[in-house]
Design a protein around this motif. Structure first.
Motif, PDB file in Angstrom:
ATOM      1  N   ILE A 280      13.884  57.028  11.219  1.00  0.00           N
ATOM      2  CA  ILE A 280      15.266  57.220  10.813  1.00  0.00           C
ATOM      3  C   ILE A 280      15.930  55.845  10.760  1.00  0.00           C
ATOM      4  O   ILE A 280      16.077  55.172  11.784  1.00  0.00           O
ATOM      5  CB  ILE A 280      16.005  58.142  11.788  1.00  0.00           C
ATOM      6  CG1 ILE A 280      15.274  59.492  11.886  1.00  0.00           C
ATOM      7  CG2 ILE A 280      17.453  58.352  11.351  1.00  0.00           C
ATOM      8  CD1 ILE A 280      15.838  60.415  12.930  1.00  0.00           C
ATOM      9  N   ALA A 281      16.283  55.414   9.557  1.00  0.00           N
ATOM     10  CA  ALA A 281      16.865  54.080   9.380  1.00  0.00           C
ATOM     11  C   ALA A 281      18.170  53.970  10.185  1.00  0.00           C
ATOM     12  O   ALA A 281      18.915  54.930  10.303  1.00  0.00           O
ATOM     13  CB  ALA A 281      17.138  53.839   7.892  1.00  0.00           C
ATOM     14  N   PRO A 282      18.431  52.763  10.737  1.00  0.00           N
ATOM     15  CA  PRO A 282      17.563  51.589  10.626  1.00  0.00           C
ATOM     16  C   PRO A 282      16.649  51.360  11.819  1.00  0.00           C
ATOM     17  O   PRO A 282      15.769  50.510  11.746  1.00  0.00           O
ATOM     18  CB  PRO A 282      18.586  50.454  10.554  1.00  0.00           C
ATOM     19  CG  PRO A 282      19.705  50.925  11.440  1.00  0.00           C
ATOM     20  CD  PRO A 282      19.776  52.417  11.236  1.00  0.00           C
ATOM     21  N   ASN A 283      16.804  52.112  12.936  1.00  0.00           N
ATOM     22  CA  ASN A 283      16.186  51.642  14.184  1.00  0.00           C
ATOM     23  C   ASN A 283      15.638  52.728  15.098  1.00  0.00           C
ATOM     24  O   ASN A 283      15.414  52.471  16.280  1.00  0.00           O
ATOM     25  CB  ASN A 283      17.232  50.845  14.984  1.00  0.00           C
ATOM     26  CG  ASN A 283      18.357  51.728  15.512  1.00  0.00           C
ATOM     27  OD1 ASN A 283      18.787  52.673  14.842  1.00  0.00           O
ATOM     28  ND2 ASN A 283      18.838  51.438  16.708  1.00  0.00           N
ATOM     29  N   THR A 284      15.409  53.931  14.591  1.00  0.00           N
ATOM     30  CA  THR A 284      14.983  55.030  15.464  1.00  0.00           C
ATOM     31  C   THR A 284      13.712  55.693  14.961  1.00  0.00           C
ATOM     32  O   THR A 284      13.532  55.884  13.754  1.00  0.00           O
ATOM     33  CB  THR A 284      16.091  56.100  15.580  1.00  0.00           C
ATOM     34  OG1 THR A 284      17.278  55.489  16.076  1.00  0.00           O
ATOM     35  CG2 THR A 284      15.682  57.210  16.532  1.00  0.00           C
ATOM     36  N   VAL A 285      12.849  56.048  15.907  1.00  0.00           N
ATOM     37  CA  VAL A 285      11.648  56.833  15.612  1.00  0.00           C
ATOM     38  C   VAL A 285      11.700  58.104  16.458  1.00  0.00           C
ATOM     39  O   VAL A 285      11.918  58.047  17.674  1.00  0.00           O
ATOM     40  CB  VAL A 285      10.357  56.057  15.939  1.00  0.00           C
ATOM     41  CG1 VAL A 285       9.128  56.930  15.685  1.00  0.00           C
ATOM     42  CG2 VAL A 285      10.271  54.783  15.110  1.00  0.00           C
ATOM     43  N   LEU A 286      11.521  59.237  15.807  1.00  0.00           N
ATOM     44  CA  LEU A 286      11.354  60.511  16.505  1.00  0.00           C
ATOM     45  C   LEU A 286       9.920  60.970  16.277  1.00  0.00           C
ATOM     46  O   LEU A 286       9.502  61.163  15.129  1.00  0.00           O
ATOM     47  CB  LEU A 286      12.311  61.578  15.966  1.00  0.00           C
ATOM     48  CG  LEU A 286      13.774  61.520  16.393  1.00  0.00           C
ATOM     49  CD1 LEU A 286      14.551  62.644  15.714  1.00  0.00           C
ATOM     50  CD2 LEU A 286      13.899  61.639  17.899  1.00  0.00           C
ATOM     51  N   ILE A 287       9.165  61.105  17.360  1.00  0.00           N
ATOM     52  CA  ILE A 287       7.787  61.581  17.250  1.00  0.00           C
ATOM     53  C   ILE A 287       7.749  63.023  17.745  1.00  0.00           C
ATOM     54  O   ILE A 287       7.947  63.294  18.935  1.00  0.00           O
ATOM     55  CB  ILE A 287       6.817  60.705  18.055  1.00  0.00           C
ATOM     56  CG1 ILE A 287       6.914  59.250  17.589  1.00  0.00           C
ATOM     57  CG2 ILE A 287       5.380  61.222  17.903  1.00  0.00           C
ATOM     58  CD1 ILE A 287       5.975  58.298  18.307  1.00  0.00           C
ATOM     59  N   HIS A 288       7.509  63.931  16.813  1.00  0.00           N
ATOM     60  CA  HIS A 288       7.511  65.353  17.142  1.00  0.00           C
ATOM     61  C   HIS A 288       6.079  65.814  17.436  1.00  0.00           C
ATOM     62  O   HIS A 288       5.205  65.756  16.582  1.00  0.00           O
ATOM     63  CB  HIS A 288       8.096  66.170  15.992  1.00  0.00           C
ATOM     64  CG  HIS A 288       8.364  67.590  16.348  1.00  0.00           C
ATOM     65  ND1 HIS A 288       9.555  68.018  16.889  1.00  0.00           N
ATOM     66  CD2 HIS A 288       7.584  68.690  16.278  1.00  0.00           C
ATOM     67  CE1 HIS A 288       9.500  69.311  17.129  1.00  0.00           C
ATOM     68  NE2 HIS A 288       8.310  69.745  16.753  1.00  0.00           N
ATOM     69  N   MET A 289       5.876  66.249  18.672  1.00  0.00           N
ATOM     70  CA  MET A 289       4.581  66.768  19.114  1.00  0.00           C
ATOM     71  C   MET A 289       4.658  68.291  19.242  1.00  0.00           C
ATOM     72  O   MET A 289       5.719  68.887  19.110  1.00  0.00           O
ATOM     73  CB  MET A 289       4.195  66.153  20.461  1.00  0.00           C
ATOM     74  CG  MET A 289       4.132  64.642  20.470  1.00  0.00           C
ATOM     75  SD  MET A 289       2.670  64.030  19.616  1.00  0.00           S
ATOM     76  CE  MET A 289       2.584  62.352  20.268  1.00  0.00           C
ATOM     77  N   ILE A 290       3.532  68.906  19.550  1.00  0.00           N
ATOM     78  CA  ILE A 290       3.475  70.352  19.610  1.00  0.00           C
ATOM     79  C   ILE A 290       4.362  70.915  20.715  1.00  0.00           C
ATOM     80  O   ILE A 290       4.911  72.011  20.592  1.00  0.00           O
ATOM     81  CB  ILE A 290       2.015  70.838  19.779  1.00  0.00           C
ATOM     82  CG1 ILE A 290       1.932  72.356  19.541  1.00  0.00           C
ATOM     83  CG2 ILE A 290       1.469  70.445  21.153  1.00  0.00           C
ATOM     84  CD1 ILE A 290       0.517  72.860  19.427  1.00  0.00           C
ATOM     85  N   ASP A 291       4.564  70.171  21.825  1.00  0.00           N
ATOM     86  CA  ASP A 291       5.348  70.705  22.935  1.00  0.00           C
ATOM     87  C   ASP A 291       6.475  69.790  23.393  1.00  0.00           C
ATOM     88  O   ASP A 291       7.133  70.071  24.391  1.00  0.00           O
ATOM     89  CB  ASP A 291       4.431  71.012  24.134  1.00  0.00           C
ATOM     90  CG  ASP A 291       3.780  69.752  24.712  1.00  0.00           C
ATOM     91  OD1 ASP A 291       3.834  68.696  24.047  1.00  0.00           O
ATOM     92  OD2 ASP A 291       3.224  69.829  25.820  1.00  0.00           O
ATOM     93  N   HIS A 292       6.736  68.693  22.675  1.00  0.00           N
ATOM     94  CA  HIS A 292       7.821  67.802  23.068  1.00  0.00           C
ATOM     95  C   HIS A 292       8.173  66.867  21.919  1.00  0.00           C
ATOM     96  O   HIS A 292       7.499  66.860  20.888  1.00  0.00           O
ATOM     97  CB  HIS A 292       7.436  66.986  24.311  1.00  0.00           C
ATOM     98  CG  HIS A 292       6.401  65.937  24.073  1.00  0.00           C
ATOM     99  ND1 HIS A 292       5.044  66.203  24.105  1.00  0.00           N
ATOM    100  CD2 HIS A 292       6.520  64.605  23.784  1.00  0.00           C
ATOM    101  CE1 HIS A 292       4.379  65.094  23.861  1.00  0.00           C
ATOM    102  NE2 HIS A 292       5.243  64.111  23.661  1.00  0.00           N
ATOM    103  N   VAL A 293       9.218  66.106  22.110  1.00  0.00           N
ATOM    104  CA  VAL A 293       9.593  65.081  21.135  1.00  0.00           C
ATOM    105  C   VAL A 293       9.905  63.791  21.884  1.00  0.00           C
ATOM    106  O   VAL A 293      10.478  63.808  22.980  1.00  0.00           O
ATOM    107  CB  VAL A 293      10.800  65.516  20.274  1.00  0.00           C
ATOM    108  CG1 VAL A 293      12.048  65.725  21.114  1.00  0.00           C
ATOM    109  CG2 VAL A 293      11.077  64.511  19.165  1.00  0.00           C
ATOM    110  N   GLU A 294       9.465  62.682  21.310  1.00  0.00           N
ATOM    111  CA  GLU A 294       9.725  61.364  21.879  1.00  0.00           C
ATOM    112  C   GLU A 294      10.712  60.638  20.967  1.00  0.00           C
ATOM    113  O   GLU A 294      10.534  60.620  19.752  1.00  0.00           O
ATOM    114  CB  GLU A 294       8.425  60.562  21.984  1.00  0.00           C
ATOM    115  CG  GLU A 294       7.369  61.233  22.841  1.00  0.00           C
ATOM    116  CD  GLU A 294       5.973  60.678  22.605  1.00  0.00           C
ATOM    117  OE1 GLU A 294       5.872  59.603  21.963  1.00  0.00           O
ATOM    118  OE2 GLU A 294       4.995  61.322  23.030  1.00  0.00           O
TER     119      GLU A 294
END
Length: 402
Positions: A280-294
């Motif tokens: 997500i510009a400009p500075n964020t990463v969302l990593i969606h996993m099967i049971d959580h999100v980072e």
């Protein structure tokens, strides 16, 4: 994420596996001059033209799910208070009492009816308005209606809360428009408004923010850097990337992917075999996993200094000791891997840049998310983001190869 979209991504991944372990590729390499990772002039331009103009993700809606829920944070050198009002609307304010500047709230909390400054107990409503100063006689003549917490433009969409520091240039913004239809569809399906924070970690490093962000933009390094930690979980030689205008989706492929060869297509499940890395510009990463999100937010604090905010969310808080142990292990693995492996490489890269070599970083065609992110940064810097926002979302599969 819509079922058709999941299958489309899986079709591409399986096609790569069947085609000889190929991966999504950009048409050309990309060369990033390393002066951009240390120049004070460039840093100031990025602050002014990117971070003080574009919406910035501050939290998930689940962090402020109910009226009176709040979080505080420091962004771009501004103490922020984000709270949901009695009317259900999320608002952001400068977390500074208008008497003598102390913070009116600390950390995070639930069910607040008002915020009271610990210094002299001036109190503010959830909408930021001043209830009253203490010692009324001492402040006779003060226009209470004019002395509220200064508002910061804020909007919420698809379970995400954004703020903007554009000031008078942009007193309001549309978070849904900023994300775009594809991301809104995906995030609404995940239900981020219900996710709960498990833990968060803030780490400050003497590293340019782009070097830190680059760590999350390719799977290429996993088999090498993370050989003793998480490499066994993922296919480092195969990933897909979807160009979503200013944003992007890099899909990391799990080592279990080849199980699909023995399953009918109608039984395929994307989340069992992939990690969705949303940029997500400009500075964020969302990593969606099967049971959580980072969630990873990289905040610039100087030409060669940044703060990394690492947060782990789950659909619900643990209610048993076993669940608490599970999330504690998850958090320990996550933080240890990032800090001792990824951030150690970022430290080395910045040291090399500061020493004057290499003159450019060379991004390979097999690193499409990395190239895309830098193209977006350059477009935002030049004020040409419209050419990205106007593009239709599309997969990057110009060519495929080892």
């Amino acid at each position: 994420m819509r079922r058709e979209r999941q299958l489309e991504i899986l079709d591409r991944i399986v096609g790569h596996r069947v085609g000889g372990n190929t991966t999504d590729m950009y048409p050309d390499m990309y060369f990033s001059p390393t002066d951009a990772y240390k120049s004070p002039e460039r840093y100031q331009e990025e602050l002014d033209r990117i971070f003080r103009r574009t919406p910035l993700l501050v939290c998930l809606s689940g962090d402020v799910a109910e009226p009176g829920d709040f979080v505080t944070l420091d962004m771009m050198g501004v103490p922020l208070l984000v709270a949901r009002g009695e009317d259900g609307k999320v608002r952001a304010f400068r977390n500074t009492c208008q008497h003598r500047g102390a913070c009116v709230a600390q950390g995070r909390g639930k069910g607040k009816r008002a915020f009271s400054c610990p210094y002299h107990a001036w109190s503010y409503r959830l909408d930021g308005s001043l209830i009253r100063p203490t010692h009324l006689d001492g402040f006779r003549g003060l226009d209470i209606d004019e002395v509220g917490l200064p508002a910061v433009p804020c909007d919420e969409a698809a379970g995400l809360v954004f703020v903007s520091f554009a000031g008078r240039e942009q007193p309001e913004f549309d978070a849904r428009a900023w994300l775009g239809g594809s991301l809104v569809d995906d995030f609404e399906s995940f239900g981020y408004e219900n996710y709960q924070l498990i833990t968060t970690r803030s780490t400050t490093r003497d590293v340019n923010w782009k070097i830190m962000f680059d760590s999350f933009c390719e799977m290429y390094h996993v088999q090498f850097l993370h050989a003793k930690t998480i490499a066994h979980l993922f296919r480092s030689d195969c990933s897909t990337f979807d160009d979503l205008g200013l944003h992007g989706l890099m899909t990391g492929v799990r080592a279990t992917i080849d199980e699909l060869k023995a399953q009918p297509r109608e039984e395929w499940e994307l989340m069992r075999h992939a990690a969705l890395n949303y940029h997500i510009a400009p500075n964020t990463v969302l990593i969606h996993m099967i049971d959580h999100v980072e969630m990873y937010r990289i905040l610039p604090e100087g030409p060669t200094r940044c703060r990394a905010e690492l947060s782990l969310y789950a659909p619900e808080l643990p209610t048993t000791e076993r669940a608490e142990r599970h999330w504690a292990r998850q958090a320990e693995t996550l933080i240890n891997t990032i800090e001792t492996e990824d951030m150690a490489m970022a430290d080395q890269a910045q040291f090399a840049v500061d020493a004057g070599n290499p003159p450019v970083f060379r991004f390979g065609r097999n690193e499409p998310a990395l190239i895309h992110h830098h193209e977006v940064v350059e477009a935002l810097l030049a004020g040409e983001e419209e050419r990205f926002a106007a593009r239709d979302p599309k997969p990057v599969r110009i060519s495929a190869g080892r």
